[in-house]
Design a protein around this motif. Structure first.
Motif, PDB file in Angstrom:
ATOM      1  N   ALA A   1       0.852  -1.187   0.000  1.00 36.62           N
ATOM      2  CA  ALA A   1       0.000   0.000   0.000  1.00 36.62           C
ATOM      3  C   ALA A   1       0.898   1.251   0.000  1.00 36.62           C
ATOM      4  N   THR A   2       0.410   2.291  -0.632  1.00 45.04           N
ATOM      5  CA  THR A   2       1.184   3.553  -0.709  1.00 45.04           C
ATOM      6  C   THR A   2       0.398   4.698  -0.074  1.00 45.04           C
ATOM      7  N   ASP A   3       1.130   5.693   0.440  1.00 40.88           N
ATOM      8  CA  ASP A   3       0.517   6.873   1.079  1.00 40.88           C
ATOM      9  C   ASP A   3       1.183   8.110   0.489  1.00 40.88           C
ATOM     10  N   MET A   4       0.349   9.050   0.006  1.00 38.98           N
ATOM     11  CA  MET A   4       0.872  10.245  -0.645  1.00 38.98           C
ATOM     12  C   MET A   4       1.462  11.262   0.339  1.00 38.98           C
ATOM     13  N   ASP A   5       1.221  11.043   1.610  1.00 36.89           N
ATOM     14  CA  ASP A   5       1.750  11.952   2.599  1.00 36.89           C
ATOM     15  C   ASP A   5       3.265  11.782   2.728  1.00 36.89           C
ATOM     16  N   GLU A   6       3.825  12.633   3.555  1.00 35.80           N
ATOM     17  CA  GLU A   6       5.253  12.603   3.780  1.00 35.80           C
ATOM     18  C   GLU A   6       5.527  12.356   5.253  1.00 35.80           C
ATOM     19  N   GLY A   7       6.782  11.934   5.487  1.00 36.83           N
ATOM     20  CA  GLY A   7       7.201  11.771   6.867  1.00 36.83           C
ATOM     21  C   GLY A   7       6.486  10.639   7.562  1.00 36.83           C
ATOM     22  N   ILE A   8       6.146  10.941   8.864  1.00 34.78           N
ATOM     23  CA  ILE A   8       5.541   9.897   9.662  1.00 34.78           C
ATOM     24  C   ILE A   8       4.172   9.492   9.141  1.00 34.78           C
ATOM     25  N   ASN A   9       3.467  10.399   8.459  1.00 33.71           N
ATOM     26  CA  ASN A   9       2.153  10.081   7.916  1.00 33.71           C
ATOM     27  C   ASN A   9       2.234   9.095   6.756  1.00 33.71           C
ATOM     28  N   LYS A  10       3.458   8.845   6.251  1.00 33.37           N
ATOM     29  CA  LYS A  10       3.643   7.939   5.135  1.00 33.37           C
ATOM     30  C   LYS A  10       3.994   6.515   5.606  1.00 33.37           C
ATOM     31  N   ASN A  11       4.460   6.372   6.836  1.00 35.89           N
ATOM     32  CA  ASN A  11       4.830   5.051   7.354  1.00 35.89           C
ATOM     33  C   ASN A  11       3.566   4.196   7.574  1.00 35.89           C
ATOM     34  N   ILE A  12       3.608   2.998   7.035  1.00 38.61           N
ATOM     35  CA  ILE A  12       2.406   2.147   7.033  1.00 38.61           C
ATOM     36  C   ILE A  12       2.676   0.870   7.818  1.00 38.61           C
ATOM     37  N   SER A  13       1.686   0.457   8.560  1.00 37.41           N
ATOM     38  CA  SER A  13       1.694  -0.873   9.202  1.00 37.41           C
ATOM     39  C   SER A  13       0.453  -1.649   8.745  1.00 37.41           C
ATOM     40  N   TYR A  14       0.652  -2.990   8.545  1.00 37.10           N
ATOM     41  CA  TYR A  14      -0.424  -3.842   8.020  1.00 37.10           C
ATOM     42  C   TYR A  14      -0.972  -4.710   9.153  1.00 37.10           C
ATOM     43  N   SER A  15      -2.264  -4.978   9.049  1.00 35.43           N
ATOM     44  CA  SER A  15      -2.905  -5.848  10.046  1.00 35.43           C
ATOM     45  C   SER A  15      -4.240  -6.347   9.500  1.00 35.43           C
ATOM     46  N   PHE A  16      -4.694  -7.433  10.140  1.00 29.82           N
ATOM     47  CA  PHE A  16      -6.051  -7.891   9.847  1.00 29.82           C
ATOM     48  C   PHE A  16      -7.020  -6.970  10.572  1.00 29.82           C
ATOM     49  N   THR A  17      -8.192  -6.801  10.019  1.00 32.19           N
ATOM     50  CA  THR A  17      -9.197  -6.000  10.701  1.00 32.19           C
ATOM     51  C   THR A  17      -9.616  -6.679  11.992  1.00 32.19           C
ATOM     52  N   ASN A  18     -10.131  -5.896  12.896  1.00 36.29           N
ATOM     53  CA  ASN A  18     -10.461  -6.431  14.225  1.00 36.29           C
ATOM     54  C   ASN A  18     -11.587  -7.463  14.193  1.00 36.29           C
ATOM     55  N   HIS A  19     -12.427  -7.375  13.219  1.00 35.42           N
ATOM     56  CA  HIS A  19     -13.581  -8.262  13.176  1.00 35.42           C
ATOM     57  C   HIS A  19     -13.328  -9.521  12.333  1.00 35.42           C
ATOM     58  N   MET A  20     -12.052  -9.906  12.115  1.00 34.82           N
ATOM     59  CA  MET A  20     -11.737 -11.125  11.377  1.00 34.82           C
ATOM     60  C   MET A  20     -12.197 -12.369  12.160  1.00 34.82           C
ATOM     61  N   PRO A  21     -12.777 -13.361  11.515  1.00 37.27           N
ATOM     62  CA  PRO A  21     -13.154 -14.606  12.208  1.00 37.27           C
ATOM     63  C   PRO A  21     -11.929 -15.322  12.768  1.00 37.27           C
ATOM     64  N   GLN A  22     -12.170 -16.084  13.791  1.00 36.76           N
ATOM     65  CA  GLN A  22     -11.077 -16.808  14.437  1.00 36.76           C
ATOM     66  C   GLN A  22     -10.444 -17.842  13.506  1.00 36.76           C
ATOM     67  N   THR A  23     -11.213 -18.371  12.556  1.00 34.37           N
ATOM     68  CA  THR A  23     -10.644 -19.380  11.638  1.00 34.37           C
ATOM     69  C   THR A  23      -9.518 -18.779  10.804  1.00 34.37           C
ATOM     70  N   ILE A  24      -9.650 -17.503  10.429  1.00 38.74           N
ATOM     71  CA  ILE A  24      -8.597 -16.853   9.647  1.00 38.74           C
ATOM     72  C   ILE A  24      -7.390 -16.559  10.525  1.00 38.74           C
ATOM     73  N   LYS A  25      -7.639 -16.058  11.733  1.00 34.64           N
ATOM     74  CA  LYS A  25      -6.523 -15.767  12.623  1.00 34.64           C
ATOM     75  C   LYS A  25      -5.788 -17.041  13.025  1.00 34.64           C
ATOM     76  N   LYS A  26      -6.485 -18.154  12.997  1.00 34.85           N
ATOM     77  CA  LYS A  26      -5.880 -19.425  13.379  1.00 34.85           C
ATOM     78  C   LYS A  26      -5.007 -19.992  12.268  1.00 34.85           C
ATOM     79  N   ASN A  27      -5.324 -19.663  11.012  1.00 34.01           N
ATOM     80  CA  ASN A  27      -4.620 -20.286   9.894  1.00 34.01           C
ATOM     81  C   ASN A  27      -3.640 -19.361   9.182  1.00 34.01           C
TER      82      ASN A  27
END
Length: 790
Positions: free
Chosen positions: A266-292
């Motif tokens: 993923a890309t962010d047009m901002d600069e500096g700290i606003n451009k640093n990205i972290s990835y994660s699953f959404t909070n409402h992911m089912p447990q089967t996905i988090k398990k596998n």
């Protein structure tokens, strides 16, 4: 607009279900019922006996039974009225999950004759499950002013365990000027999104609390809700953006832990700290996905974490968010669809149901021995299963319905050849490499009475000495039967017939019914019966019983139990008087002949004549084998006026038996008469025999006849006589001599009377018939003839 789209979707799904149901109904070709899920115990399903064409009164006698493969006994049949009813609660969601078609296959089996019916009960869905959200509250952060109207924010939708219209969900949101909810369809999935209608003003409303309601299409309809909390953010005006909104990935099942699935960017047009990205699953992911699966926070790599099983889950839908480090942070979203590809990792499963404990050896081809059902949890070619049994067996597998097979008898079986069969049933799928499973079926063959008792030889020959004690054991016969138990229990009996002058066979011999021992009922008399031929029958105890016969030839052997009997030839020709022997008689003059017979046979009947007191015989002697009394020299007056001779007649038996005859002779100038005094074993006197005046004529006649007999005898020796069969009434005996023993012979006794005073010797003739070659099949015989010249 949303309502029209929902109605169109419902119409398409209903049409697809109708078409699927119609195709299934046409292709199944079996009795089919339907019943709603959650039906109570005893709920009527259908009149099964009537629909199958069976008589209700015959259900018990024909051993009506129902088999459900791998299922609990959800259904039962009332044998009194043939009605199929619900036996236990059926939960369609537990039984079939999200499968559009849920049915339970039943096998109905009846005997006499054996028939198999296939019944299918469809479990109809009812709206017993309300829509459910995975969480009670969903939180969103939306930047103020920078978020334009029309912006879309994914939400976690609700799920409904029902199918069809009962699982068609519509959503509504509590009254709001800024937001609405919509459903959007992309690829194979539907997503719930929150749509911004009007820009947000954090200073006016810093947080929005909305209630999202999910409504299913059942009657009555059920609902589920989730609280939506929207926080309005300020500042950071560029959210991270993925290069595509949906990623589609194919992943083999059983992929090892750590396998890279995809690397997101993923890309962010901002600069500096606003451009640093972290990835994660959404909070409402089912447990089967988090398990596998797991995602690397800094790199965006999604890797396998658990066990990926196609049979458990075929599609994973992962919601990923990319969040910058601005203040407040902005978030970009994407969806990763992972299609799990099947691997042939499940072997086929076999279930064998035997219909009977054993198969009768007279069962016709086509008799069903067992039912075999197969299944494979894999899909496609990996789930296609073929069944087989080893070749060269009298059985075959016949496909009956879907994955059901019947093990049937292909040809006749013989228990005496093979008593049981161990059949290995192998199920093999079409995967690469293919997997297989096997199960053994032991099929014993039940015996029927198809073998008659058999004797080891067609004819038995038995030799028995006469004068045997009553009840003596003569011989034993034994027959064998390769069947089992009562079919092999053999009892013996004599085939009754008449012997001789209408005497029953049972008056001579008896057979023990269990042992086959043959006993003599009475003593045998060779002079009355020389050979006894009869049949012994062996009968088993099967039903119907079978029997076999054997011929027994019983030969009675002669014993020396009859003493010689002297019969003077002159008896009955007038009064006997003293025999006057002319003094003028010279040496060799025949003065008389003693005739004796013996009722025995062979050497036991061969007689020898001698003077009992040789010193008192004077000028007379007797022929050793002829019995003729003749002078040894010329008579003289000094020999006295009379002579008295005691003649001893002895046979050649062991021990020898004898009789005596007393002869009185008077010496005169002219012949008058000879008085014969016969005693048998010291018995009474007999009359004397007169000399015939025509003695010379008789001597000449006897001489001529003797020559003729010699010629006939020589001719018979050069030309073999006809074969003689051993039958009742024809005396078959065993002859023996001092120089050896002979085999079976036919005795013929002829007395040729050639004169009363002819000086000739007895002639004993035995004519043996030597056996012919084995090719012509004739039996070995020996004939003998005893000729007495008197």
């Amino acid at each position: 607009m949303a309502l029209l789209r929902r109605d169109s979707l419902i119409t398409r799904q209903l049409l697809r279900l109708v078409l699927l149901h119609t195709a299934w109904e046409v292709g199944s070709g079996q009795v089919r019922y339907s019943v709603p899920e959650e039906s109570k115990h005893g709920t009527f399903v259908g009149r099964l006996a009537q629909d199958l064409g069976l008589e209700v009164a015959e259900l018990v006698s024909r051993m009506f039974r129902m088999v459900s493969k791998g299922r609990r006994d959800y259904f039962e049949v009332n044998l009194q009225n043939g009605v199929l009813f619900v036996n236990s609660r059926v939960d369609r969601e537990e039984l079939c999950g999200q499968s559009p078609l849920c049915a339970i296959d039943l096998e109905v089996i009846v005997d006499k004759p054996l028939r198999i019916f296939h019944v299918q009960v469809e479990i109809q869905d009812i709206n017993d499950n309300a829509p459910v959200f995975s969480v009670n509250e969903q939180n969103l952060s939306i930047a103020e002013s920078l978020t334009l109207p029309g912006s879309r924010f994914p939400l976690e939708g609700a799920s409904d365990a029902d199918i069809g219209t009962n699982s068609l969900l519509t959503y509504k949101i509590s009254s709001s000027e800024n937001f609405i909810v919509e459903e959007e369809t992309k690829e194979k999935t539907k997503s719930l999104v929150l749509v911004l209608k009007k820009p947000l003003d954090r200073e006016e409303i810093p947080a929005h609390h909305l209630l999202v309601t999910a409504i299913d299409g059942g009657k009555p309809e059920l609902t589920g809700t989730v609280q939506l909390v929207i926080t309005v953010l300020d500042a950071n005006d560029n959210a991270p953006i993925f290069n595509q909104s949906v990623y589609q990935i194919k992943l083999l099942e059983n992929a090892p832990n750590g396998t890279l699935v995809i690397k997101l960017n993923a890309t962010d047009m901002d600069e500096g700290i606003n451009k640093n990205i972290s990835y994660s699953f959404t909070n409402h992911m089912p447990q089967t996905i988090k398990k596998n699966f797991r995602i690397e926070q800094n790199t965006g790599e999604i890797r396998v974490k658990g066990n990926i099983d196609f049979e458990h889950m075929t599609l994973f839908e992962i919601q990923v968010e990319a969040k910058d480090k601005g203040n407040p942070p902005l978030v970009g979203h994407c969806k990763v669809l992972i299609d799990v590809l099947d691997v042939n990792d499940n072997a086929p499963e076999l279930a064998v149901t035997s219909l009977s404990l054993s198969v009768r050896e007279d069962s016709p081809p086509g008799t069903v021995v067992a039912l075999v059902s197969v299944s494979d949890r894999d899909s496609g070619d990996n789930g296609k299963v073929t069944c087989s049994i080893p070749p060269n067996l009298p059985f075959q597998l016949v496909s009956t319905f879907k994955n059901y097979h019947s093990l049937v008898l292909a040809e006749a079986v013989d228990r005496e050849r093979v008593s049981e069969y161990k059949i290995l049933v192998t199920a093999r799928d079409e995967g690469a490499p293919s997997l297989s499973a096997s199960s053994s079926i032991l099929v014993p063959i039940a015996d029927v009475n198809d073998n008659a008792p058999a004797f080891p030889q067609p004819v038995y020959t038995v030799f028995v000495k006469e004068n045997n004690p009553p009840g003596a054991h003569l011989f034993s016969v034994s027959a064998s039967d390769p069947d089992l138990r009562e079919n092999a229990f053999v009892s013996y009996s004599v085939v009754e017939r008449s012997v001789g002058e209408q005497q029953p066979l049972s008056s001579y011999i008896s057979v023990h019914s269990e042992s086959g021992h043959i006993y003599a009922v009475q003593p045998f008399d060779y002079e009355e019966l020389q050979v006894l031929q009869f049949q012994v029958s062996a009968r088993d105890a099967g039903f119907p019983s079978l029997c076999g016969n054997v011929t027994v030839q019983l030969f009675v052997l002669d014993e020396n139990d009859n003493a010689p009997a002297v019969s003077p030839p002159g008896s009955g020709r007038g009064s006997p008087g003293p025999e006057l022997v002319p003094l003028s008689a010279g040496a060799g003059h025949v003065v008389g002949k003693i005739r004796a017979v013996d009722a025995d046979s062979g050497y036991n009947a061969w007689l020898r004549y001698e003077v009992q007191e040789p010193g008192a015989a004077g000028p007379f002697r007797v022929g050793v084998y002829s019995g003729e009394i003749s002078t040894t020299r010329a008579l003289e007056e000094t020999d006295g006026p009379s002579q008295r001779l005691v003649i001893l007649v002895r046979d050649h038996g062991e021990p020898a038996l004898s009789a005596t005859a007393t002869v009185s002779l008077s010496l005169v100038e002219s012949p008058q008469a000879v008085k014969w005094d016969s005693r048998q074993r010291g018995g009474s006197e007999g009359p004397l025999v007169d000399m015939n005046v025509s003695l010379m004529i008789a001597i000449c006649s006897v001489s001529g006849l003797f020559v003729l007999v010699i010629v006939v005898y020589v001719g018979l020796r050069c030309h073999p006589g006809p074969e003689v069969m051993c039958e009742p009434g024809k005396a078959t005996v065993v002859c023996s001599s001092e120089v050896g023993s002979w085999s079976y012979s036919q005795r013929q006794s002829r007395n040729l009377c050639v004169g009363e005073s002819t000086a000739k010797n007895d002639l004993m003739v035995f004519s043996p018939n030597f056996p012919n070659s084995a090719e012509n099949g004739e039996h070995e015989k020996l004939q003998g003839a005893q000729v007495s010249l008197t």
